[in-house]
Write an enzyme that holds these catalytic residues in place. Structure first.
Site, PDB file in Angstrom:
ATOM      1  N   ASP A 138     -14.906 -46.191 -19.470  1.00 56.63           N
ATOM      2  CA  ASP A 138     -15.421 -46.332 -20.824  1.00 56.63           C
ATOM      3  C   ASP A 138     -14.340 -46.701 -21.823  1.00 56.63           C
ATOM      4  OD1 ASP A 138     -18.097 -46.110 -20.556  1.00 56.63           O
ATOM      5  OD2 ASP A 138     -18.319 -44.249 -21.680  1.00 56.63           O
ATOM      6  N   ASP A 144     -26.504 -33.963 -18.215  1.00 54.32           N
ATOM      7  CA  ASP A 144     -26.884 -33.440 -16.905  1.00 54.32           C
ATOM      8  C   ASP A 144     -28.005 -32.414 -17.028  1.00 54.32           C
ATOM      9  OD1 ASP A 144     -25.229 -31.729 -18.271  1.00 54.32           O
ATOM     10  OD2 ASP A 144     -23.801 -31.422 -16.652  1.00 54.32           O
TER      11      ASP A 144
END
Length: 755
Positions: free
Chosen positions: A149, A465
């Protein structure tokens, strides 16, 4: 598909796994729950009876009594939610030797995420990549993707260097049966007995590979020193084009090396998604969804292994162990993922920051496995790709509807077909697939699609998550399993200083509370879609920061302020009601102590966990909860910061000695110091008043004991304020400013509480 063939072959074979209900834990947990519940009922009766007393006969003013009662109710509610974990804990055993032949196994795509090379060292990240490539799995069915990223050139260079070293490392691991497949872990342990140490050929080969590894690290280190990280990585982290490169594709050097003849290597792909300041990038979830799309057109394996960049594979058999569940025809159709625990190689014996998350991976996840399975835990899970898509492209489904959900890429839509074969990346298709992959990694691709809303990993929470496991998987009927083998399958780098621990805790708390106060609150959204116990387990996790910080702030301040003014909030020691409070308090402590000791811990670890629980509640959980509430009101934006994996020598030394490193923000230190100063004053003044001046120690004994307990458990903070002189102590300026502010504001608070 290969997965279906493997399941058909397994239909009439011996079982690949078995589960065991933890009967002893189940009986103990339910018995303690009954006793605790009875005591709480008496406690509530005692508190409620206060409101039926004549005003003049009340021992305490209304406000502090209400605050303490509310705190007790919140902790009781949290305890009630936690019963779900203890209802039916189970453990599992697998038999990977019973798996079908290698050519019958399904493909696996490995996703590894990194963001900032200044906080996540490139060599460490490449060790994770190398360990994933060395898994004991058919190389042609293993594909490793790294999401960068930060778009850092040093990370791309590290990938190229890692590929070169992998041509030596992978054959060495396979030839000599190496179990520690992370090269740094293998070579840094002088007592490592992997391989045939009595074989002269092995010893020679080992030294040769070690030399190659040293050269690999030196090349990467030189590049870092030459380019620098501040100007190279961070400046591009929010503004760079998409880059997709198949590593080793144009490497002609390998063809000239004799040991590479007939040796197959897993596909290795570097992905840096496009980032622009004008487009939201949705943190880690956004990067994972890009990997889902890119891998969909390049390899399209039916299963995905998710790894954090610092969580290397410590054993080559994890993929085969996970397949014992995924290709079992009895559960495969409803199984979304197999979760392995997070374990860490840098944890000290005392673990003063509870960095190993013992409570989660040694207690909670066993309990959730007895319901519908554990939540997605960020890393170390083997996920079924289909579970993240919600739908698969079959005849009769409108193509326009699919494009509205998955975006405009025709190549990617083809990969959604249930009968679609895994993609094969070769020289003939490389140029086309790379162009398509860059398009799939562009920041505008998700516009007007349902990525992050109904497809892929969920957005709108810093804990993607938790939110994905709840909304996208378990609420849609999928289940999961938890596997904790004796040998750790994955090992990572955990936080070893207070600052990183609290920053990480703030991020987690904010993300969990974001979900808890949204329309997806597990207690509201969950029950129509999953069992009540599973909803309670999700709610306990989501509400944990709020249900912790508010009561603990109350218990750390209100009884102490009342103690300073001789106001009793608890029954006299001689009263028939006092055993209720004593039992509830000792029951909670003994339950925690039992869980620590039963999972191999010690009394010192129990003490450390009690302490860090208090510290987190009044700092990071409070700030994380406030951030989530302000975000809900539109007053703040969610933010993400990678946890620092670089530790200086003094940090490591203090952590190894079991001493807190208080070099953190004043925002974290000020509440801790203020609470400790208040409890010192309350304990000293309360003890003197009750034993010498008024003689009413019988009424104030519980509050004096509470202050004493807080001070004993948090002696490390007192030591950091007064005793220590090293760099890791609490700065005297923080202690002084906290004392001054306390002297100004606490009298005002006391006046309010007394009326």
């Amino acid at each position: 598909m290969r997965a279906n063939k493997a399941m058909e072959k397994q239909q009439n074979s011996l079982p690949l796994h078995v589960s065991h209900v933890k009967k002893s834990s189940l009986i103990i947990n339910r018995s303690l729950a009954l006793l605790h519940f009875t005591s709480l009922a008496f406690l509530v009766y005692y508190r409620v009876s206060y409101f039926f007393q004549v005003s003049n006969a009340r021992a305490a003013p209304l406000l502090p009594w209400l605050l303490v009662f509310a705190a007790e109710l919140l902790l009781s509610f949290q305890w009630l939610l936690g019963i779900a974990y203890r209802w039916r804990p189970i453990s599992r055993t697998v038999f990977p030797e019973r798996l079908p032949e290698a050519d019958q196994l399904p493909g696996i795509d490995v996703f590894i995420c990194t963001a900032d090379p200044s906080k996540e060292p490139t060599v460490e990240v490449m060790n994770t990549v190398l360990s994933a490539m060395a898994l004991d799995y058919p190389p042609k069915k293993l594909h490793v993707y790294l999401s960068d990223d930060g778009g850092a050139s040093i990370t791309l260079l590290g990938m190229r260097e890692a590929w070169k070293f992998a041509r030596w490392w992978l054959p060495f691991c396979k030839r000599f049966g190496i179990k520690t497949i992370c090269p740094e872990a293998y070579f840094s342990d002088p007592e490592n007995d992997d391989g045939d140490s009595g074989n002269a050929e092995f010893i020679v080969e080992r030294e040769k590979i070690k030399e190659k590894y040293t050269e690999f690290k030196e090349r990467v280190t030189r590049a870092i020193e030459k380019w620098g990280l501040e100007n190279e990585g961070i400046s591009r982290s929010r503004d760079h084009p998409s880059v997709v490169e198949v590593i080793g594709e144009n490497d002609n050097e390998a063809a000239n090396q004799e040991q590479q003849i007939n040796n197959k290597m897993p596909l290795l792909v570097y992905v840096a998604r496009e980032k622009r300041p004008s487009h939201p990038h949705n943190f880690k979830a956004g990067g994972l969804n890009v990997l889902l799309r890119v891998s969909g057109v390049m390899s399209n394996s039916p299963y995905i292994l998710m790894l954090d960049c610092d969580m290397y594979c410590n054993d080559p058999t994890s993929a085969r162990q996970a397949m014992c569940f995924h290709i079992d025809p009895k559960i495969s159709s409803s199984l979304a993922f197999v979760q392995f625990p997070q374990k860490f190689h840098n944890i000290s014996q005392d673990d003063i920051y509870d960095s190993q998350l013992r409570y989660i991976f040694w207690s909670l996840w066993y309990g959730m496995d007895g319901l519908k399975g554990p939540i997605v835990s960020g890393t170390n899970f083997y996920m079924k790709r289909e579970a993240l898509y919600s739908v698969s492209m079959q005849e009769g489904i409108d193509l326009t509807e699919l494009k509205n959900s998955f975006g405009p890429s025709s190549e990617f839509l083809k990969s959604l077909r249930r009968n679609s074969k895994p993609s094969t990346y070769d020289n003939d298709s490389s140029s086309t697939l790379l162009q398509e992959s860059k398009f799939l990694a562009s920041c505008a691709y998700e516009s007007n699609s349902k990525w992050g809303e109904k497809v892929g990993f969920m957005y709108h929470s810093l804990v993607e998550d938790y939110f994905t496991g709840f909304k996208q998987l378990h609420c849609k009927g999928w289940r999961s399993v938890y596997l904790n083998p004796e040998r750790p399958q994955f090992l990572g780098t955990s936080t070893t200083n207070l600052n990183d621990s609290l920053v990480q805790g703030t991020r987690w708390s904010s993300g969990l509370v974001q979900v808890a106060i949204s329309k997806y609150c597990p207690l509201i959204y969950g029950p129509p879609r999953m069992s009540l116990l599973e909803s309670m387990a999700y709610a306990d996790l989501g509400m944990f920061p709020l249900l912790n910080c508010l009561p603990l702030w109350c218990f750390a301040t209100v009884p102490q302020l009342c103690l300073l003014h001789g106001i009793p909030l608890y029954p006299e020691v001689s009263s028939s009601s006092s055993p209720i409070f004593v039992f509830v308090f000792l029951s909670a402590l003994s339950k925690h102590l039992y869980e620590v000791l039963s999972t191999g811990g010690s009394i010192k670890i129990w003490r450390n966990e009690q302490r860090i629980w208090m510290i987190r509640a009044v700092t990071c959980q409070l700030y994380g909860s406030l951030n989530a509430i302000m975000h809900k009101l539109g007053l703040a934006e969610a933010s993400f910061s990678a946890t620092n994996k670089v530790a200086d020598d003094e940090q490591v030394k203090l952590y190894g000695m079991g001493k807190f490193d208080f070099r953190t923000s004043k925002m974290f230190l000020a509440p801790l110091v203020t609470i400790i100063l208040l409890n010192i004053a309350a304990f000293v003044c309360g003890a003197i008043r009750s034993t010498i001046i008024t003689g009413d120690w019988d009424k104030m004994f519980v509050q004096i004991s509470l202050s004493f307990y807080i001070l004993v458990m948090n002696y490390a903070i007192i030591e950091g304020m007064i005793v220590r002189k090293d760099n890791g102590r609490i700065p005297p300026s923080v202690t002084l400013s906290s004392a001054l502010l306390s002297g100004i504001f606490l009298p005002l608070v006391s006046i309010i509480l007394r009326h």
